[in-house]
Every structure is written in C-alpha cells, then in structure tokens.
Design a protein around this motif. Structure first.
Motif, PDB file in Angstrom:
ATOM      1  N   ILE A   1       1.411   7.976 -13.557  1.00  0.00           N
ATOM      2  CA  ILE A   1       1.050   6.669 -13.003  1.00  0.00           C
ATOM      3  C   ILE A   1       2.271   5.757 -12.911  1.00  0.00           C
ATOM      4  N   LEU A   2       3.163   5.837 -13.898  1.00  0.00           N
ATOM      5  CA  LEU A   2       4.390   5.035 -13.854  1.00  0.00           C
ATOM      6  C   LEU A   2       5.225   5.398 -12.627  1.00  0.00           C
ATOM      7  N   MET A   3       5.334   6.686 -12.339  1.00  0.00           N
ATOM      8  CA  MET A   3       6.075   7.116 -11.155  1.00  0.00           C
ATOM      9  C   MET A   3       5.409   6.608  -9.881  1.00  0.00           C
TER      10      MET A   3
ATOM     11  N   LEU B   1       6.902   4.078  -7.010  1.00  0.00           N
ATOM     12  CA  LEU B   1       6.905   4.473  -5.600  1.00  0.00           C
ATOM     13  C   LEU B   1       6.115   3.500  -4.726  1.00  0.00           C
ATOM     14  N   GLY B   2       5.466   2.533  -5.363  1.00  0.00           N
ATOM     15  CA  GLY B   2       4.672   1.566  -4.611  1.00  0.00           C
ATOM     16  C   GLY B   2       3.286   2.064  -4.263  1.00  0.00           C
ATOM     17  N   LEU B   3       2.809   3.076  -4.982  1.00  0.00           N
ATOM     18  CA  LEU B   3       1.532   3.703  -4.640  1.00  0.00           C
ATOM     19  C   LEU B   3       0.434   3.451  -5.662  1.00  0.00           C
ATOM     20  N   TRP B   4       0.706   2.613  -6.651  1.00  0.00           N
ATOM     21  CA  TRP B   4      -0.310   2.367  -7.687  1.00  0.00           C
ATOM     22  C   TRP B   4      -0.201   0.921  -8.162  1.00  0.00           C
ATOM     23  N   PRO B   5      -0.976   0.012  -7.552  1.00  0.00           N
ATOM     24  CA  PRO B   5      -0.974  -1.384  -8.023  1.00  0.00           C
ATOM     25  C   PRO B   5      -1.315  -1.445  -9.503  1.00  0.00           C
ATOM     26  N   LYS B   6      -0.675  -2.326 -10.224  1.00  0.00           N
ATOM     27  CA  LYS B   6      -0.851  -2.394 -11.669  1.00  0.00           C
ATOM     28  C   LYS B   6      -2.272  -2.776 -12.052  1.00  0.00           C
ATOM     29  N   GLU B   7      -2.616  -2.345 -13.259  1.00  0.00           N
ATOM     30  CA  GLU B   7      -3.911  -2.612 -13.867  1.00  0.00           C
ATOM     31  C   GLU B   7      -5.030  -2.106 -12.959  1.00  0.00           C
ATOM     32  N   GLU B   8      -6.055  -2.917 -12.746  1.00  0.00           N
ATOM     33  CA  GLU B   8      -7.204  -2.464 -11.959  1.00  0.00           C
ATOM     34  C   GLU B   8      -7.186  -3.033 -10.546  1.00  0.00           C
ATOM     35  N   LYS B   9      -6.047  -3.525 -10.119  1.00  0.00           N
ATOM     36  CA  LYS B   9      -5.960  -4.173  -8.818  1.00  0.00           C
ATOM     37  C   LYS B   9      -5.847  -3.150  -7.694  1.00  0.00           C
ATOM     38  N   VAL B  10      -6.184  -3.585  -6.489  1.00  0.00           N
ATOM     39  CA  VAL B  10      -5.947  -2.801  -5.285  1.00  0.00           C
ATOM     40  C   VAL B  10      -4.916  -3.559  -4.458  1.00  0.00           C
ATOM     41  N   TYR B  11      -4.601  -3.028  -3.292  1.00  0.00           N
ATOM     42  CA  TYR B  11      -3.572  -3.669  -2.475  1.00  0.00           C
ATOM     43  C   TYR B  11      -4.060  -5.005  -1.917  1.00  0.00           C
ATOM     44  N   LYS B  12      -3.253  -6.021  -2.145  1.00  0.00           N
ATOM     45  CA  LYS B  12      -3.511  -7.349  -1.595  1.00  0.00           C
ATOM     46  C   LYS B  12      -2.201  -7.883  -1.016  1.00  0.00           C
ATOM     47  N   LEU B  13      -2.288  -9.019  -0.382  1.00  0.00           N
ATOM     48  CA  LEU B  13      -1.100  -9.621   0.213  1.00  0.00           C
ATOM     49  C   LEU B  13      -0.257 -10.255  -0.891  1.00  0.00           C
ATOM     50  N   ASN B  14       0.647  -9.459  -1.456  1.00  0.00           N
ATOM     51  CA  ASN B  14       1.502  -9.947  -2.532  1.00  0.00           C
ATOM     52  C   ASN B  14       2.845  -9.220  -2.485  1.00  0.00           C
ATOM     53  N   LEU B  15       3.675  -9.470  -3.480  1.00  0.00           N
ATOM     54  CA  LEU B  15       5.022  -8.902  -3.511  1.00  0.00           C
ATOM     55  C   LEU B  15       4.988  -7.379  -3.613  1.00  0.00           C
ATOM     56  N   TYR B  16       4.045  -6.853  -4.399  1.00  0.00           N
ATOM     57  CA  TYR B  16       3.971  -5.396  -4.563  1.00  0.00           C
ATOM     58  C   TYR B  16       3.582  -4.714  -3.253  1.00  0.00           C
ATOM     59  N   SER B  17       2.687  -5.321  -2.502  1.00  0.00           N
ATOM     60  CA  SER B  17       2.302  -4.764  -1.203  1.00  0.00           C
ATOM     61  C   SER B  17       3.478  -4.784  -0.232  1.00  0.00           C
TER      62      SER B  17
ATOM     63  N   THR C   1      -3.632   5.916  -0.626  1.00  0.00           N
ATOM     64  CA  THR C   1      -3.711   4.455  -0.727  1.00  0.00           C
ATOM     65  C   THR C   1      -5.062   3.925  -0.254  1.00  0.00           C
ATOM     66  N   GLN C   2      -5.680   4.609   0.710  1.00  0.00           N
ATOM     67  CA  GLN C   2      -6.988   4.187   1.188  1.00  0.00           C
ATOM     68  C   GLN C   2      -8.071   4.388   0.128  1.00  0.00           C
ATOM     69  N   ASN C   3      -7.829   5.318  -0.781  1.00  0.00           N
ATOM     70  CA  ASN C   3      -8.830   5.635  -1.808  1.00  0.00           C
ATOM     71  C   ASN C   3      -8.376   5.229  -3.204  1.00  0.00           C
ATOM     72  N   ILE C   4      -7.414   4.323  -3.278  1.00  0.00           N
ATOM     73  CA  ILE C   4      -6.872   3.946  -4.578  1.00  0.00           C
ATOM     74  C   ILE C   4      -7.938   3.318  -5.472  1.00  0.00           C
ATOM     75  N   ASP C   5      -8.853   2.563  -4.886  1.00  0.00           N
ATOM     76  CA  ASP C   5      -9.914   1.935  -5.677  1.00  0.00           C
ATOM     77  C   ASP C   5     -10.842   2.994  -6.261  1.00  0.00           C
ATOM     78  N   THR C   6     -11.181   4.009  -5.461  1.00  0.00           N
ATOM     79  CA  THR C   6     -12.038   5.097  -5.945  1.00  0.00           C
ATOM     80  C   THR C   6     -11.365   5.869  -7.070  1.00  0.00           C
ATOM     81  N   LEU C   7     -10.069   6.117  -6.932  1.00  0.00           N
ATOM     82  CA  LEU C   7      -9.333   6.840  -7.967  1.00  0.00           C
ATOM     83  C   LEU C   7      -9.319   6.072  -9.283  1.00  0.00           C
ATOM     84  N   LYS C   8      -9.135   4.776  -9.201  1.00  0.00           N
ATOM     85  CA  LYS C   8      -9.117   3.975 -10.422  1.00  0.00           C
ATOM     86  C   LYS C   8     -10.497   3.935 -11.075  1.00  0.00           C
ATOM     87  N   LYS C   9     -11.535   3.918 -10.253  1.00  0.00           N
ATOM     88  CA  LYS C   9     -12.891   3.960 -10.805  1.00  0.00           C
ATOM     89  C   LYS C   9     -13.160   5.303 -11.481  1.00  0.00           C
TER      90      LYS C   9
END
Length: 348
Positions: free
Chosen positions: A14-16, A20-36, A89-97
């Motif tokens: 997960i750290l990797m 790589l920009g493919l795993w927003p921290k904690e339980e977040k998904v992609y939003k309009l922010n610096l990480y995105s 990235t489209q299924n990042i929320d499902t993966l975290k769940k």
C-alpha cells in the motif's frame, strides 16, 4: 477470538501504491486535491506521454520488422498497465471496502492454531511479493543501464525506441529524454507489480479464510457455545467469503483477462525477437529478462488461483460427495441453499 490486522500485511504494498499516486491515504477516494494532481502528473504526463511517444513511433518503423516487433512487444505491455491503472483507480473505493470487511469478527482467527496457520500463508505472500519486486526491479535497472554502455562507443541510444517532436540525440534533450524514459519505465513497472500483488493478496485472503472456515467446521462440538450457534456462524462466514471473492473478482476480472491476452502476445513476440538477435548480446539479455518478468507474473497468478481451488476442494470436491467428516455440515449448507463450490467461480 484473536484480532489480526489484515491490512498490516499489505503495508509495503500500500505504501508503494501511495507513492505511485494510486492509493489515497486512509479511507479517502480521489477528490480535487493535491494528491489527485500528483496522480494526474504520474499517470497522464509521465506514463501516458511515455506510452504515446512509443505508439507514434510505430508509424515510422512499420516497414522495419525488427524495429516494429521491438516496439510492439514493449508497448503492448505498457498499454495493458495503463488499463490496469484505470480499472484499479475506478474501483479504489471497492478495494478499500474489501480490506475493511476483513476486520469483521467472522474473518478473524479464533485460536493460536489458526493464527499460526494464517501467518504462515501471509508470510509466503510477503516472500512472493519481495521476489517478484526484485525480478522486475532488476529488469528495469538492466534496461536503464545497458544503453549507457552502448553510448561509450559514441552512439547515443535510448532505453526505448520512440518518436519525439525534437532531436533526442542532442544535449540536453538526450539526457532529459533518457531520464524521462527511465522514470516512465520505473513507474509503469512498479505500478504493474503492486497492483498485481495486491490481487494476489486478495487470493491469499480467500485461501486463508477457507482454512479458517474448515478448521471451525471441524471443531463444531468444541467450545462453550451451542452446536447450532457455531454452525450458523460457519454458514455466515461461508457467505461472507463468497461475497469477498465475488467482489474481488469483479474488480480484477477484466485486468486478468487483458493480462493473459497481452502476456501471450508478448511471450510470442519475445521468442521471435530472440531469433533476430544474439541471445548473449545486450539486446538478448534485456529481452530474456523481460520475458522472465512476464512469465513470472502469469505464473504467480496461476499459482495463487490454484491454491484457492485446492482449499475449496478440501471442503467439497466438484461432482463428488463431500468429505466424510463434513457430510452433515455440507448437507446443512445445501439445505439452506448455500453452494459450497460457488467460490470456484473466483478463479474459474
């Protein structure tokens, strides 16, 4: 009951992905922010541009069979990784769940014996992750260094054949282009490794849960709670395993299909490429290392998928009677319309 942090096993993975920009921290998904924004730069500017310039190169080398084969067998894999990243990235929320669902009580080991069994399987996944990462990293390093050795003869070569709207053999464009290709190659390779190994981890979790379920079923008469209560818990656990497996399959099914198609093309093209060069030459070594990495990736998936089949067959053998010690359990499961062999669809 013991409490095991399943996500802790994946901490390096997960750290990797975060780097790589493919795993927003904690339980977040992609939003309009610096990480995105960082994700956009790495995926579109670095990876997308790297792929685009190689694809454009096909228009200029299609008459040269060797150059065309070289471009295709690299570009096809890189395009697949781009598709992997998109679906991931489209299924990042499902993966975290899915990872959060592992924290529920039914997925936890119930005793020290189960904990030891779980740790042994998860430790094996860690070894596979490190081994696969090493093979890919070594391939990337060799691919990045060998063109520099050729430069000592006065001929400026890049790691990949690509078309650029400028003269890439003139300084400082050559050095910048070389760095751009190496960074792009590293990003694509590391993304491929860590997305793939995350899926292998999900397969491993299915294997582990099958072991826990089987052990619970074999010890239905042991403990303070009633037989019916423990049996009901096993049925619920079984349904949760099926749900976990099905959701994991839905996330990665298109990726795995593309992986097999692309790997078949790449392996065939690689063997063809080896007939055009000296296997012991610099080009031959690069091609051979690349082939080893691709074959390793497919082998690991098949191996973990086979482990799921083996563990499920312990519970019920397809088209045969269930194992004798579990006759009553399987009959009870079927009477409640719960198919024990449904999990086979996960790797079928």
């Amino acid at each position: 009951m013991l409490t095991l942090n399943w996500k802790y096993t994946l901490r390096k993975n997960i750290l990797m992905l975060q780097l790589l920009g493919l795993w927003p921290k904690e339980e977040k998904v992609y939003k309009l922010n610096l990480y995105s924004t960082y994700t956009f730069i790495t995926t579109v500017v670095i990876m997308g541009g790297h792929n685009l310039f190689q694809i454009l190169n096909i228009c200029f080398v299609y008459k040269d069979l060797k150059a065309l084969a070289t471009t295709i067998f690299i570009t096809s894999t890189e395009v697949l990784v781009s598709a992997k990243i998109y679906f991931f990235t489209q299924n990042i929320d499902t993966l975290k769940k899915l990872l959060r669902s592992l924290n529920q009580d039914s997925f936890q080991p119930k005793n020290e014996k189960q904990l030891e069994l779980v740790n042994s399987i998860l430790n094996f996944w860690k070894i596979v992750y490190g081994w696969f990462l090493f093979i890919v990293a070594l391939t990337v390093i060799i691919w990045g260094i060998i063109p520099l050795l050729a430069n000592s003869t006065g001929v400026k070569q890049l790691p990949f054949s690509a078309w650029y709207p400028y003269d890439s053999t003139v300084s400082p464009f050559y050095e910048l282009t070389y760095l751009y290709q190496v960074v792009g190659m590293w990003y694509i390779s590391m993304s491929n490794v860590n997305i793939g190994t995350l899926f292998y981890a999900l397969l491993t979790y299915v294997v582990v849960q099958c072991d826990i379920l089987c052990d619970n079923c074999k010890n239905l008469t042991i403990g303070q709670s009633s037989y019916n209560q423990r049996l009901t818990s096993c049925i619920k656990h079984h349904k949760e395993i099926l749900s976990f497996a099905q959701n994991s399959n839905e996330v990665f099914e298109m990726v795995i299909l593309g992986q097999f198609i692309t790997s078949t093309i790449v392996i065939a093209t690689t063997l063809f490429m080896l007939t055009l060069v000296d296997p012991l030459s610099k080009e031959g070594i690069i091609i051979a290392m690349y082939a080893v990495a691709i074959i390793t990736e497919i082998f690991i998936y098949c191996w973990f998928g086979n482990q799921v089949h083996i563990k499920v067959s312990y519970f019920v053998i397809k088209n045969q009677k269930p194992i004798s010690s579990l006759n009553g359990i399987v009959s009870y499961l079927r009477s409640h319309k719960v198919r024990v062999d449904t999990v086979l669809k996960f790797v079928g």
